[in-house]
Write an enzyme that holds these catalytic residues in place. Structure first.
Site, mmCIF file in Angstrom:
data_model
loop_
_atom_site.group_PDB
_atom_site.id
_atom_site.type_symbol
_atom_site.label_atom_id
_atom_site.label_comp_id
_atom_site.label_asym_id
_atom_site.label_seq_id
_atom_site.Cartn_x
_atom_site.Cartn_y
_atom_site.Cartn_z
ATOM 1 N N CYS A 114 -26.956 9.857 -12.020
ATOM 2 C CA CYS A 114 -27.267 8.420 -11.478
ATOM 3 C C CYS A 114 -26.755 8.086 -9.709
ATOM 4 O O CYS A 114 -27.258 7.334 -9.131
ATOM 5 C CB CYS A 114 -26.177 7.425 -12.206
ATOM 6 S SG CYS A 114 -26.313 7.574 -13.989
ATOM 7 N N HIS A 254 -24.965 1.263 -8.241
ATOM 8 C CA HIS A 254 -25.559 1.769 -9.314
ATOM 9 C C HIS A 254 -25.275 0.928 -10.597
ATOM 10 O O HIS A 254 -24.396 0.430 -10.645
ATOM 11 C CB HIS A 254 -25.166 3.142 -9.780
ATOM 12 C CG HIS A 254 -25.542 3.550 -11.012
ATOM 13 N ND1 HIS A 254 -26.953 3.665 -11.212
ATOM 14 C CD2 HIS A 254 -24.907 4.026 -12.087
ATOM 15 C CE1 HIS A 254 -26.768 3.954 -12.613
ATOM 16 N NE2 HIS A 254 -25.622 4.371 -12.981
ATOM 17 N N ASN A 284 -28.573 0.694 -17.789
ATOM 18 C CA ASN A 284 -28.680 1.688 -16.686
ATOM 19 C C ASN A 284 -29.806 2.658 -16.722
ATOM 20 O O ASN A 284 -30.197 3.242 -17.699
ATOM 21 C CB ASN A 284 -27.178 2.614 -17.142
ATOM 22 C CG ASN A 284 -27.091 3.696 -16.332
ATOM 23 O OD1 ASN A 284 -27.903 4.026 -15.465
ATOM 24 N ND2 ASN A 284 -25.883 4.177 -16.486
HETATM 25 N N1 COA Z 1 -21.590 -2.422 -30.548
HETATM 26 C C1 COA Z 1 -20.512 -2.806 -31.343
HETATM 27 N N2 COA Z 1 -19.277 -1.962 -31.243
HETATM 28 C C2 COA Z 1 -19.658 -0.945 -30.623
HETATM 29 C C3 COA Z 1 -20.625 -0.439 -29.786
HETATM 30 C C4 COA Z 1 -21.690 -1.297 -29.864
HETATM 31 N N3 COA Z 1 -22.682 -0.845 -29.237
HETATM 32 N N4 COA Z 1 -20.187 0.891 -29.248
HETATM 33 C C5 COA Z 1 -18.934 1.173 -29.523
HETATM 34 N N5 COA Z 1 -18.592 0.059 -30.380
HETATM 35 C C6 COA Z 1 -17.225 0.056 -30.720
HETATM 36 C C7 COA Z 1 -16.518 1.412 -30.807
HETATM 37 O O1 COA Z 1 -16.755 2.263 -31.863
HETATM 38 C C8 COA Z 1 -14.815 1.057 -31.003
HETATM 39 O O2 COA Z 1 -14.836 0.757 -32.064
HETATM 40 P P1 COA Z 1 -13.266 0.944 -32.604
HETATM 41 O O3 COA Z 1 -12.304 0.465 -31.926
HETATM 42 O O4 COA Z 1 -13.303 0.415 -34.034
HETATM 43 O O5 COA Z 1 -13.221 2.759 -32.616
HETATM 44 C C9 COA Z 1 -15.138 -0.474 -29.974
HETATM 45 O O6 COA Z 1 -16.324 -0.780 -30.040
HETATM 46 C C10 COA Z 1 -14.424 -0.269 -28.806
HETATM 47 O O7 COA Z 1 -14.958 0.589 -28.128
HETATM 48 P P2 COA Z 1 -14.547 0.990 -26.513
HETATM 49 O O8 COA Z 1 -14.992 2.311 -26.343
HETATM 50 O O9 COA Z 1 -12.972 0.779 -26.509
HETATM 51 O O10 COA Z 1 -15.239 0.072 -25.699
HETATM 52 P P3 COA Z 1 -15.178 -0.184 -24.002
HETATM 53 O O11 COA Z 1 -14.483 -1.475 -23.645
HETATM 54 O O12 COA Z 1 -14.639 1.001 -23.426
HETATM 55 O O13 COA Z 1 -16.583 -0.584 -23.848
HETATM 56 C C11 COA Z 1 -18.254 1.092 -22.835
HETATM 57 C C12 COA Z 1 -17.640 0.878 -24.082
HETATM 58 C C13 COA Z 1 -19.229 2.240 -23.165
HETATM 59 C C14 COA Z 1 -19.341 -0.145 -22.657
HETATM 60 C C15 COA Z 1 -17.575 1.450 -21.571
HETATM 61 O O14 COA Z 1 -16.745 2.231 -21.990
HETATM 62 C C16 COA Z 1 -18.409 1.963 -20.393
HETATM 63 O O15 COA Z 1 -19.187 1.030 -19.806
HETATM 64 N N6 COA Z 1 -18.199 2.927 -19.887
HETATM 65 C C17 COA Z 1 -18.728 3.411 -18.712
HETATM 66 C C18 COA Z 1 -20.274 3.972 -19.116
HETATM 67 C C19 COA Z 1 -21.211 4.160 -17.974
HETATM 68 O O16 COA Z 1 -21.020 3.622 -17.154
HETATM 69 N N7 COA Z 1 -21.559 5.218 -18.194
HETATM 70 C C20 COA Z 1 -22.891 5.585 -17.397
HETATM 71 C C21 COA Z 1 -22.271 6.245 -16.216
HETATM 72 S S1 COA Z 1 -23.353 6.478 -14.923
#
Ligand code: COA
Length: 327
Positions: A114, A254, A284
């Site tokens: 990215c 980004h 993204n």
């Molecule tokens: N829909 C519904 N539930 C979902 C889901 C979806 N699309 N994706 C994950 N979940 C669930 C998980 O399984 C988890 O369930 P559990 O608690 O029963 O295990 C729950 O939601 C919470 O997941 P969590 O990982 O705590 O959520 P979060 O607040 O960390 O958000 C992201 C997840 C991926 C949105 C966040 O971590 C993020 O944005 N990270 C950075 C990603 C990024 O920028 N990547 C690119 C880099 S260039």
């Protein structure tokens, strides 16, 4: 004699027409529009039709950038394509683009995920400054939809396809790229990657069955490091350019997640009205996110002549990068 300034002569962007909304995703995986919007800020993203490759999107964006710079493909001296979704492992996507747009110059790809566009801009800036080349086409383009596991709800809701392009060359003195800053931490290679398909894990029936060909991500860890590295990059590039945070007129970050962007701008002390956001519409798009955002911010009049613009990104590697540009 004054050193000539190096900057952007023209911008282009291309987004596939097909829109995939959160409601569409509700039908594919166990998710909800509400979960995706509140956790990421994404409402919809673009996905390419079957058979479309990264060079197809990149070529369309590149031709628009050339047109906006009043240049022809044969005026180009070099093509640099930033992508993590190349048409093929080799040859480079830049070579496919060269052929598709009818250019004659050399070209190569860079892999900085990215952060790819500001990385490529930094390389182009150095090469034009050195006198080696005069006009360089820099592209960030991705067809991520072909590298996503559409059964994995934790990743498939986050990404989209698109392309952005810029022509780099000499601009009026006092404008252009003022400072650039690059960072990387190879100790973090495991938290965001496509594990298979390279020399470490070649594709076999077993690795394909295990899904090693798809994006793998440890979301929470990436989130933390993203905020830290983007704040660091903004501070460093502004300092290198001899400016203060208050002097930034427009931040082009980004577009990974609205919560990451809120945390970054909050911590860096940049008011939200100075921050360009389009993650809601495109998700993204990795290397394509910053050039498409820059293109739209200029088009919408958020960036004007004389604006101090900071482009900032982070991504797999981990890598992070920032460019300070006087428009
Ligand atoms: N829909 C519904 N539930 C979902 C889901 C979806 N699309 N994706 C994950 N979940 C669930 C998980 O399984 C988890 O369930 P559990 O608690 O029963 O295990 C729950 O939601 C919470 O997941 P969590 O990982 O705590 O959520 P979060 O607040 O960390 O958000 C992201 C997840 C991926 C949105 C966040 O971590 C993020 O944005 N990270 C950075 C990603 C990024 O920028 N990547 C690119 C880099 S260039």
């Amino acid at each position: 004699m004054h050193a000539q300034s190096i900057g952007i002569l023209g911008l282009g962007a291309y987004l596939p027409e097909k829109v995939l909304t959160n409601f569409d995703l509700e039908k594919i995986v166990d998710t909800t529009d509400e979960w995706i919007r509140t956790r990421t800020g994404i409402h919809e993203r673009r996905v390419s039709e079957k058979g479309i490759a990264t060079s197809d999107l990149a070529s369309k964006a590149s031709l628009e950038a050339l047109q906006n710079a009043n240049l022809k493909p044969e005026d180009l001296d070099l093509i640099i394509c930033a992508t993590i979704t190349p048409d093929t492992l080799f040859p480079s996507t830049a070579c496919y683009i060269q052929n598709k747009i009818g250019a004659k110059c050399p070209g190569f790809d860079i892999s900085a995920a990215c952060s790819g566009f500001p990385y490529a801009l930094t390389i182009a800036n150095g090469l034009v400054k050195s006198g080696m080349y005069k006009k360089i086409l820099v592209i960030g383009a991705e067809v991520l939809s072909n590298f996503i596991n559409w059964k994995d709800r934790s990743t498939c809701v986050l990404f989209g396809d698109g392309a952005g392009a810029a022509i780099i060359g000499e601009v009026n003195n006092g404008h252009g790229i003022i400072a650039t800053y690059l960072g990387a931490d190879g100790a973090q290679t495991e938290i965001l990657k496509i594990p298979g398909g390279g020399s470490a894990i070649p594709l076999t029936v077993e690795t394909l069955e295990a899904g090693k060909q798809y994006v793998y991500m440890e979301g929470k860890e990436v989130f933390k490091l993203a905020v830290r590295s983007m704040c660091d990059a903004i501070e460093k590039v502004v300092e290198l350019g001899g400016l203060r945070i208050e002097d930034i007129d427009c931040l082009i970050p980004h577009q990974a997640n609205i919560r990451i962007l809120d945390a970054v701008t909050d911590r860096a002390g940049i008011p939200s009205e100075k921050v360009f956001i389009n993650v809601n519409r495109y998700g993204n798009m990795s290397a394509a996110s910053t050039p498409v955002a820059l293109y739209e911010a200029v088009k919408q009049g958020m960036i004007k002549k004389g604006s101090n613009v900071v482009l900032v990104a982070f991504g797999s590697g981990l890598t992070w990068a920032a460019c300070l540009i006087k428009w």
